[in-house]
Write a protein that holds these residues in place. Sequence first.
Motif, PDB file in Angstrom:
ATOM      1  N   ASN A  32       0.850  -1.196   0.000  1.00 17.76           N
ATOM      2  CA  ASN A  32       0.000   0.000   0.000  1.00 17.76           C
ATOM      3  C   ASN A  32       0.884   1.244   0.000  1.00 17.76           C
ATOM      4  OD1 ASN A  32       0.383   0.944   2.916  1.00 17.76           O
ATOM      5  ND2 ASN A  32      -0.391  -1.134   3.237  1.00 17.76           N
ATOM      6  N   GLY A  33       0.262   2.385  -0.157  1.00 15.66           N
ATOM      7  CA  GLY A  33       1.022   3.624  -0.268  1.00 15.66           C
ATOM      8  C   GLY A  33       1.717   4.013   1.027  1.00 15.66           C
ATOM      9  N   ASP A  43       5.437  12.873  -2.320  1.00 17.62           N
ATOM     10  CA  ASP A  43       4.256  12.073  -2.038  1.00 17.62           C
ATOM     11  C   ASP A  43       3.334  12.313  -3.233  1.00 17.62           C
ATOM     12  OD1 ASP A  43       1.709  11.187  -1.371  1.00 17.62           O
ATOM     13  OD2 ASP A  43       1.897  11.703   0.755  1.00 17.62           O
ATOM     14  N   ALA A  61       1.002  10.255  -4.212  1.00 16.88           N
ATOM     15  CA  ALA A  61      -0.105   9.298  -4.042  1.00 16.88           C
ATOM     16  C   ALA A  61      -1.287   9.624  -4.945  1.00 16.88           C
ATOM     17  CB  ALA A  61      -0.562   9.287  -2.585  1.00 16.88           C
ATOM     18  N   GLN A  62      -1.500  10.938  -5.208  1.00 18.24           N
ATOM     19  CA  GLN A  62      -2.685  11.373  -5.943  1.00 18.24           C
ATOM     20  C   GLN A  62      -2.370  11.758  -7.380  1.00 18.24           C
ATOM     21  OE1 GLN A  62      -4.226  14.609  -3.565  1.00 18.24           O
ATOM     22  NE2 GLN A  62      -4.435  13.323  -1.749  1.00 18.24           N
ATOM     23  N   MET A 108       6.474   8.413  -3.994  1.00 14.37           N
ATOM     24  CA  MET A 108       5.533   7.359  -3.630  1.00 14.37           C
ATOM     25  C   MET A 108       4.204   7.578  -4.357  1.00 14.37           C
ATOM     26  SD  MET A 108       2.569   6.899  -1.820  1.00 14.37           S
ATOM     27  CE  MET A 108       2.367   8.007  -0.456  1.00 14.37           C
ATOM     28  N   PHE A 110      -8.119  18.034   3.212  1.00 19.13           N
ATOM     29  CA  PHE A 110      -8.028  17.183   4.384  1.00 19.13           C
ATOM     30  C   PHE A 110      -8.151  18.068   5.608  1.00 19.13           C
ATOM     31  CE2 PHE A 110      -5.628  15.305   0.966  1.00 19.13           C
ATOM     32  CZ  PHE A 110      -6.021  13.974   0.996  1.00 19.13           C
TER      33      PHE A 110
HETATM   34  C1  LIG Z   1      -3.784   8.043  -0.405  1.00 16.53           C
HETATM   35  C2  LIG Z   1      -2.682   8.825   0.151  1.00 16.53           C
HETATM   36  C3  LIG Z   1      -1.670   8.238   0.932  1.00 16.53           C
HETATM   37  C4  LIG Z   1      -1.733   6.820   1.449  1.00 16.53           C
HETATM   38  O1  LIG Z   1      -1.845   5.822   0.520  1.00 16.53           O
HETATM   39  P1  LIG Z   1      -2.488   4.413   0.946  1.00 16.53           P
HETATM   40  O2  LIG Z   1      -2.276   3.564  -0.255  1.00 16.53           O
HETATM   41  O3  LIG Z   1      -3.931   4.647   1.242  1.00 16.53           O
HETATM   42  O4  LIG Z   1      -1.769   3.905   2.138  1.00 16.53           O
HETATM   43  C5  LIG Z   1      -0.605   9.030   1.337  1.00 16.53           C
HETATM   44  N1  LIG Z   1      -0.521  10.327   0.988  1.00 16.53           N
HETATM   45  C6  LIG Z   1      -1.480  10.932   0.272  1.00 16.53           C
HETATM   46  C7  LIG Z   1      -1.328  12.369  -0.095  1.00 16.53           C
HETATM   47  C8  LIG Z   1      -2.603  10.214  -0.167  1.00 16.53           C
HETATM   48  O5  LIG Z   1      -3.551  10.839  -0.863  1.00 16.53           O
END
Ligand SMILES: *Cc1c(COP(=O)(O)O)cnc(C)c1O
Length: 374
Positions: A59-60, A156, A158-159, A178, A310
């Motif tokens: 997972n992220g 980061d 993630a998005q 990531m 958030f």
């Molecule tokens: C979704 C997200 C994460 C965490 O990722 P997971 O796969 O849900 O653990 C971390 N940082 C940001 C900015 C995210 O949007």
Amino acid sequence: MNNSDVRIRLASPIMGDAEYRAVQRVLRSGTLTNGEETQAFEAEFADLHEVPHAVAFANGTVALTAMLAAYGIGPGDEVIVPSLTFVSTATAVVHVGAVPVFAEVEPETLTLDAAHVASVITGRTRAVMAVHYAGQAADMDALRAVASAAGLLLEDAAQAHGARYHGRPVGGLGEAAMFSFTPTKNITTGEGGMVTTRDAATAAALRRLRNHGLPPDGRGTRSLGYNWRLTEMQAAIGREQLHRLDGILRRKRANAGRLRTLLADVPVDLPVERTDRTATYMLMTLRSDQHRDAILAALAARRIEARVYFPPVHRDPVFSARGVRLPTTEAICDKIFSVPFHCRLTDAELVDIAATITSAIEQCQTVGADRRRR
Ligand SMILES: *Cc1c(COP(=O)(O)O)cnc(C)c1O
């Protein structure tokens, strides 16, 4: 809101025949983890983001933790993160034993403010973690200029799968990046994460951390590691999702244009898009100076899922004891709200969302005018 009561959901991933067939292929193969699907997913993901190395994770959040651990970040170290982010940007720092130091974001892009980052750098700062909020890249040149004196610049992302900054994909803009594949993101494997980097030694460290500290060929000395592997089923789904990414991003950009038109005359702020970046609209985050909570209530009443992405992380119970104040972030977080923006939204749903926001604001204004008249 109960899931079954929701009419328009925040997230609605696409899973089609291609994904079903991919999972069947893996189940029949008998290799369920640590195999060729993971390797292929990594190679294809690396290609797409124009970096030599990608390492998949369960997972992220663990991907982020591994990224920090791969650089030896730990007790005594500080990592600068925005407060306007998902909580795990900061908890990953705590999990490696380091301290997250919260910095302000720029009010327009909602990404790290380089000037404020510079003001919180100390002798203990090891890294600056830029979050590409909603899939629009942070100002990486400005952050590079302030981070290089202190340490690493990490992403980061993630998005932000497929997002660009000055024409270059995210994922290769910092030392490492990531990505997440949780179902709210633009592409998903159910759960999943990825770290990209240009550095072979970092990639090797990440692979060891993921697989019990074992060297790649299984021989030699073990280091301390974890089981943070992605399954082969998830990797196979991820490869199919990568084929969909371009179409998803194009659709979202078109929908963003449509929403801008629908809300053109309404006193609500849409995301500011910088011309030197290509955003992915993982979130559609709007801003209302005075009526945010009324709008959220109106959306809930129409069974449209909406949320504050958030709440400020420095005010989260896990971190608030430190008493940090970030006035810009706190003011922004009182005004923002995110509406459904998955790629399967119909035009009727976009119209519905816009109409609900419009009428909520109109009602507030009528009530306000009545009060003034009395
Ligand atoms: C979704 C997200 C994460 C965490 O990722 P997971 O796969 O849900 O653990 C971390 N940082 C940001 C900015 C995210 O949007």
